[in-house]
Scaffold this motif. Structure first.
Motif, mmCIF file in Angstrom:
data_model
loop_
_atom_site.group_PDB
_atom_site.id
_atom_site.type_symbol
_atom_site.label_atom_id
_atom_site.label_comp_id
_atom_site.label_asym_id
_atom_site.label_seq_id
_atom_site.Cartn_x
_atom_site.Cartn_y
_atom_site.Cartn_z
ATOM 1 N N GLN A 72 -6.182 16.482 4.338
ATOM 2 C CA GLN A 72 -6.930 16.173 5.563
ATOM 3 C C GLN A 72 -7.459 17.458 6.202
ATOM 4 O O GLN A 72 -8.613 17.532 6.635
ATOM 5 C CB GLN A 72 -6.007 15.408 6.523
ATOM 6 C CG GLN A 72 -6.695 14.887 7.756
ATOM 7 C CD GLN A 72 -7.864 13.949 7.399
ATOM 8 O OE1 GLN A 72 -7.712 13.058 6.581
ATOM 9 N NE2 GLN A 72 -9.041 14.206 7.983
ATOM 10 N N SER A 76 -10.393 18.641 4.260
ATOM 11 C CA SER A 76 -11.530 17.764 4.490
ATOM 12 C C SER A 76 -12.174 18.080 5.850
ATOM 13 O O SER A 76 -13.398 18.164 5.964
ATOM 14 C CB SER A 76 -11.051 16.308 4.405
ATOM 15 O OG SER A 76 -11.997 15.464 4.937
ATOM 16 N N GLN A 116 -14.399 19.812 -0.002
ATOM 17 C CA GLN A 116 -14.227 18.551 -0.734
ATOM 18 C C GLN A 116 -13.261 18.775 -1.883
ATOM 19 O O GLN A 116 -13.487 19.655 -2.703
ATOM 20 C CB GLN A 116 -15.573 18.071 -1.285
ATOM 21 C CG GLN A 116 -16.653 17.939 -0.227
ATOM 22 C CD GLN A 116 -16.317 16.872 0.812
ATOM 23 O OE1 GLN A 116 -15.807 15.810 0.486
ATOM 24 N NE2 GLN A 116 -16.602 17.169 2.068
ATOM 25 N N THR A 162 -17.641 13.437 -5.275
ATOM 26 C CA THR A 162 -17.721 14.197 -4.030
ATOM 27 C C THR A 162 -18.923 15.127 -4.115
ATOM 28 O O THR A 162 -19.629 15.151 -5.112
ATOM 29 C CB THR A 162 -16.459 15.053 -3.831
ATOM 30 O OG1 THR A 162 -16.329 15.892 -4.976
ATOM 31 C CG2 THR A 162 -15.221 14.204 -3.683
#
Ligand SMILES: Cc1cc2nc3c(=O)[nH]c(=O)nc-3n(C[C@H](O)[C@H](O)[C@H](O)COP(=O)(O)OP(=O)(O)OC[C@H]3O[C@@H](n4cnc5c(N)ncnc54)[C@H](O)[C@@H]3O)c2cc1C
Length: 435
Positions: free
Chosen positions: A383, A386, A391, A431
């Motif tokens: 997290q 991100s 990515q 991604t």
């Protein structure tokens, strides 16, 4: 992967970070593509991803996207296994001329490394008839073999298409391997050496005077089984008749050390000095020089580990100092920080050596675990990354890449076709690249 495997055996949760979108390091981007059976160790490593409690966070460079301090705050323990990927230099005149390249670059190019930014081999090889490869280790032998193999021999590999095309179109006639010392001191293994004598379109040559052993080498030979086998193979080649069905020649030269690389705007020659070993194994030049006309020089004199910010490093041996895999700083153990693989031992040994090495480190970690403090940071790092716009590639993402490479290979009658472009790998993984 071996460390992760050993840790998950003890029901420990493991996050595996790699700066590349793909796992397996040099097994993918080092081991020669024509060594199909060795490369298949990937299938064994791949099974580790099926174990419970393991995640892949690919496309994350530790030291850039996330710091060691952050990792240490987020896990009970951090195991460093970032390898030794830099090249060593020769320190001779002409080393930086266009056409003088490091084996690390050539290997990264022919294995389709996504970060490859070195010389344009497709262009370089187009005008390359004569090559000198400096070094007598297995990587040097890999380079000679890849340059000498026929189109059909290489077509069985997973090399990217642009690499296969460049090698197919290269007008290579002559590849010379140069060793400073004698055949007894060479570090290649017999299996690798023998393969040079079994190529479809290349004939291998050795010289009688360079296989004659001085007293020091004879003494060493008596205690070295690999060297005995190597010397036997080289002597067999001496006796062998020259082949007439080949258009390429491989010369294995010993007791010659590179003195300088010549050329005005591009490599056109290499000058070597003949050498000898004294009764104590010390190497000296004989003052006799020889100039070889070459278009390409590949320097294969070893790999080297590099420091990572925030991690102790020994600049003499280029490894992370440790006791049984526990990282040390000034002799004191750094709690919760461990090391395994080439960055622990230096660039030596075969793939299996890393398994034993990793298991040793994990044994130390498991002993320490009861006394290691719990992580102070509890936010999931996936997290955090991100949120930073990094990515990550998951196991599913890697599996998508794997499946696409296999499909593309099968379409061409090959086991796999390696995809080299990072953007494409990231796109397949579902991604987009980090900005
Ligand atoms: C050209 C060549 C050919 C070889 N051929 C053979 C062979 O035929 N047979 C054999 O047994 N062995 C062979 N080896 C040796 C074998 O590849 C090594 O023993 C093994 O790969 C070492 O494993 P490692 O995990 O220490 O390092 P690596 O395999 O180099 O793995 C290190 C990983 O760390 C990642 N990384 C680096 N820096 C960072 C960072 N800052 N953040 C995140 N990730 C990072 C890298 O991307 C890489 O995936 C060969 C080696 C080379 C160089």
């Amino acid at each position: 992967m071996y460390a992760a495997d050993a840790l998950t055996d003890h029901e420990i949760e493991v996050d595996v970070f790699d700066r590349l979108p793909t796992p397996f390091g040099l097994v993918r981007y080092g081991v020669a593509p024509d060594h199909v059976s060795i490369r298949s160790v990937r299938d064994t490593l791949d099974k580790v991803w099926d174990k419970p409690g393991i995640r892949f966070l690919g496309n994350v460079e530790v030291g850039r996207d996330i710091s060691i301090e952050e990792l240490r705050r987020s896990y009970n323990a951090v195991v460093l296994t970032y390898g030794a990927a830099a090249d060593r230099r020769l320190g001779i005149e002409g080393e930086d001329l266009p056409g003088s390249v490091a084996a690390t670059d050539f290997v990264a190019w022919y294995t389709g490394h996504p970060d490859y930014r070195g010389p344009d081999f497709s262009r370089l090889l187009h005008n390359t008839r004569r090559v000198a490869v400096i070094g007598v280790g297995n990587v040097a032998v890999d380079v000679v073999r890849v340059l000498s193999k026929s189109e059909s021999e290489l077509s069985e590999t997973d090399m990217p298409d642009h690499v296969l095309e460049a090698l197919r179109d290269a007008p290579i006639e002559h590849v010379t391997l140069l060793g400073r010392r004698g055949p007894v001191q060479a570090s290649f293994t017999t299996k690798e050496l023998k393969e040079l004598g079994e190529l479809a379109e290349a004939d291998v040559h050795v010289r009688q005077d360079e296989l004659e052993l001085d007293p020091w080498s004879q003494e060493q030979l008596a205690n070295n089984k690999v060297a005995q086998r190597n010397v036997a193979v080289l002597n067999e080649w001496l006796e062998r008749d020259s082949r007439t069905d080949t258009h390429r020649a491989i010369d294995l030269r010993f007791f010659v050390r590179p003195e300088s690389i010549g050329g005005a705007t591009h490599v056109d020659s290499i000058t070597v000095e003949r050498t000898e070993l004294d009764a104590d194994g010390r190497l000296s030049g004989r003052g006799e020089f020889e100039r070889l006309d070459v278009d390409l020089v590949v320097r294969s004199v070893g790999y080297r580990g590099e420091a990572m910010p925030g991690v102790p490093f020994d600049p003499t041996s280029n490894v992370i100092p440790n006791i049984d895999g526990r990282v040390t700083d000034g002799g004191d153990v750094v709690p919760g920080l461990y090391v395994a693989g080439w960055i622990k031992r230096g660039p030596t040994g075969i793939i299996g050596t890393n398994k034993k090495c990793a298991v040793g480190t994990v044994t130390s970690l498991l002993e320490d675990l009861p006394s290691l403090p719990d992580p102070v940071e509890t936010t999931d790092l996936a997290q955090v990354l991100s949120d930073r716009g990094v990515q990550t590639v998951s196991v599913d993402g890697w599996r998508a890449i794997d499946a696409r490479e296999r499909d593309r290979g099968h379409e061409r009658g090959r086991p796999r076709q390696t995809i080299a472009a990072r953007e494409e790998l990231m796109e397949i993984a579902g991604t987009t690249p980090a900005t």
